[in-house]
Design an enzyme around this catalytic site. Structure first.
Site, PDB file in Angstrom:
ATOM      1  N   GLU A   1      -1.086  -8.798   4.783  1.00  0.00           N
ATOM      2  CA  GLU A   1      -0.960  -8.996   6.239  1.00  0.00           C
ATOM      3  C   GLU A   1      -2.313  -8.991   6.932  1.00  0.00           C
ATOM      4  O   GLU A   1      -2.446  -9.459   8.059  1.00  0.00           O
ATOM      5  CB  GLU A   1      -0.031  -7.923   6.840  1.00  0.00           C
ATOM      6  CG  GLU A   1      -0.652  -6.556   7.101  1.00  0.00           C
ATOM      7  CD  GLU A   1      -0.833  -5.702   5.846  1.00  0.00           C
ATOM      8  OE1 GLU A   1      -0.698  -6.227   4.719  1.00  0.00           O
ATOM      9  OE2 GLU A   1      -1.138  -4.498   5.998  1.00  0.00           O
TER      10      GLU A   1
ATOM     11  N   CYS B   1       0.836  -1.204   0.000  1.00  0.00           N
ATOM     12  CA  CYS B   1       0.000   0.000   0.000  1.00  0.00           C
ATOM     13  C   CYS B   1       0.876   1.261   0.000  1.00  0.00           C
ATOM     14  O   CYS B   1       1.524   1.550  -0.990  1.00  0.00           O
ATOM     15  CB  CYS B   1      -0.974  -0.053   1.174  1.00  0.00           C
ATOM     16  SG  CYS B   1      -2.375   1.075   1.005  1.00  0.00           S
TER      17      CYS B   1
ATOM     18  N   HIS C   1      -3.569  -5.711   0.899  1.00  0.00           N
ATOM     19  CA  HIS C   1      -2.918  -5.947   2.194  1.00  0.00           C
ATOM     20  C   HIS C   1      -2.856  -7.433   2.525  1.00  0.00           C
ATOM     21  O   HIS C   1      -3.773  -7.958   3.160  1.00  0.00           O
ATOM     22  CB  HIS C   1      -3.693  -5.217   3.295  1.00  0.00           C
ATOM     23  CG  HIS C   1      -3.510  -3.741   3.277  1.00  0.00           C
ATOM     24  ND1 HIS C   1      -2.507  -3.107   3.979  1.00  0.00           N
ATOM     25  CD2 HIS C   1      -4.187  -2.770   2.636  1.00  0.00           C
ATOM     26  CE1 HIS C   1      -2.585  -1.794   3.770  1.00  0.00           C
ATOM     27  NE2 HIS C   1      -3.593  -1.562   2.956  1.00  0.00           N
TER      28      HIS C   1
END
Lengths: 221, 75
Positions: A200, A90, A198
């Site tokens: 994660e 990002c 994302h």
């Protein structure tokens, strides 16, 4: 077995996904991590570096524009040039383009809205070290959360990226107007990956899907 | 280069009843005060800043307008 690998996580003033990345790497995958404050310049003992999402330096001037001059990124650049694995998520992807480690730029979403939603993606791992856990053409879902995620580069540049197999992640339903449906890019060598979604946030089953886990699990070596 | 903020503003101009706005682009203006030995030095410093920091040439064009301050006058 060698000792657990240690992953550096860059922290700028305004980063806000640094702890999410730490949880994904430590809590979900059992790796060690070390936060790298933006003024640090010591990467000794690190096996990879992650530049997390957020709003580095308040996104002043342009996303990633101020971060590019942070001392820690000078050593991250040298680390990447020497073949070290570097992941920009990002805002981290925006930083990688501002640094010139990846070509092009991320600009305001086509319909101006900040987008925060699950996004269907197609994976084209190619040479990307980060994506070897996926098969060519795999469909995965990762969350996106960005206001400036519209990837831009000139048509010749895009053709060259596609010919080199550097467009490693594409949106199945382009949410932001990115050219070529680009959601993630690799450098030619395959050790640097930048992506807007994302991974994660898609590692721990308690927050939903775990399609991002195989990406970060590449760090298990 | 698509300028979504400019397009949205252009649409709002039409809703205000002002027709005929064919093009509206939104950028930014940056004011700098620079001390330098001469105008050529100042220009080369600002050109470096514009190219490497203030603008991203991949997505932005920039122009530079120099206004020379008189040494004798204070603002």
């Amino acid at each position: 077995m060698s000792a657990a690998r240690t992953i550096g996580i860059v922290v700028f003033p305004g980063s806000n996904c640094d702890r999410d990345v730490r949880w994904a790497l430590e809590g979900c995958l059992g790796l060690s991590t070390r936060f790298l404050w933006h003024e640090e310049s010591d990467l000794a003992g690190l096996d990879a570096v992650v530049i997390p999402g957020g709003f580095s330096y308040g996104d002043y001037l342009r996303c990633g524009a101020i971060a590019r001059f942070a001392p820690v990124l000078e050593v991250v650049r040298a680390f990447a040039d020497a073949g070290g694995p570097v992941l920009g998520i990002c805002n981290g992807f925006q930083v990688l383009t501002e640094m010139g480690l990846l070509p092009g730029a991320l600009t305001r979403n086509a319909r101006l809205h900040f987008l925060c939603e699950p996004s269907s993606l197609t994976v084209h791992p190619g040479r990307s070290e980060w994506l070897q856990g996926y098969g060519e053409g795999d469909s995965i879902v990762l969350p996106i959360a960005h206001g400036e995620g519209r990837y831009q580069c000139d048509p010749d540049q895009l053709a060259s990226l596609e010919a080199n197999g550097q467009v490693v992640l594409r949106y199945a339903a382009n949410p932001n107007g990115s050219v070529g449906d680009v959601a993630g890019l690799s450098n030619p060598a395959g050790n640097v990956l930048g992506l807007m979604p994302h991974p994660e946030r898609a590692c721990d089953p308690c927050t939903g899907g775990i399609d991002g886990r195989r990406l970060l699990a590449s760090l298990l070596g | 280069m698509l300028d979504p903020a400019g397009e949205a503003t252009r649409a709002a101009a039409a809703r205000l009843g002002v027709d005929g706005v064919r093009r509206l682009r939104i950028g930014k203006a940056i004011e700098l005060e620079v001390e330098a030995a001469d105008a050529a030095t100042a220009r080369s410093q600002i050109e470096l800043l514009s190219d490497r920091l203030l603008a991203n040439p991949v997505i932005e064009d920039w122009t530079l307008e120099m206004i020379e301050a008189s040494g004798e006058q204070s603002a």
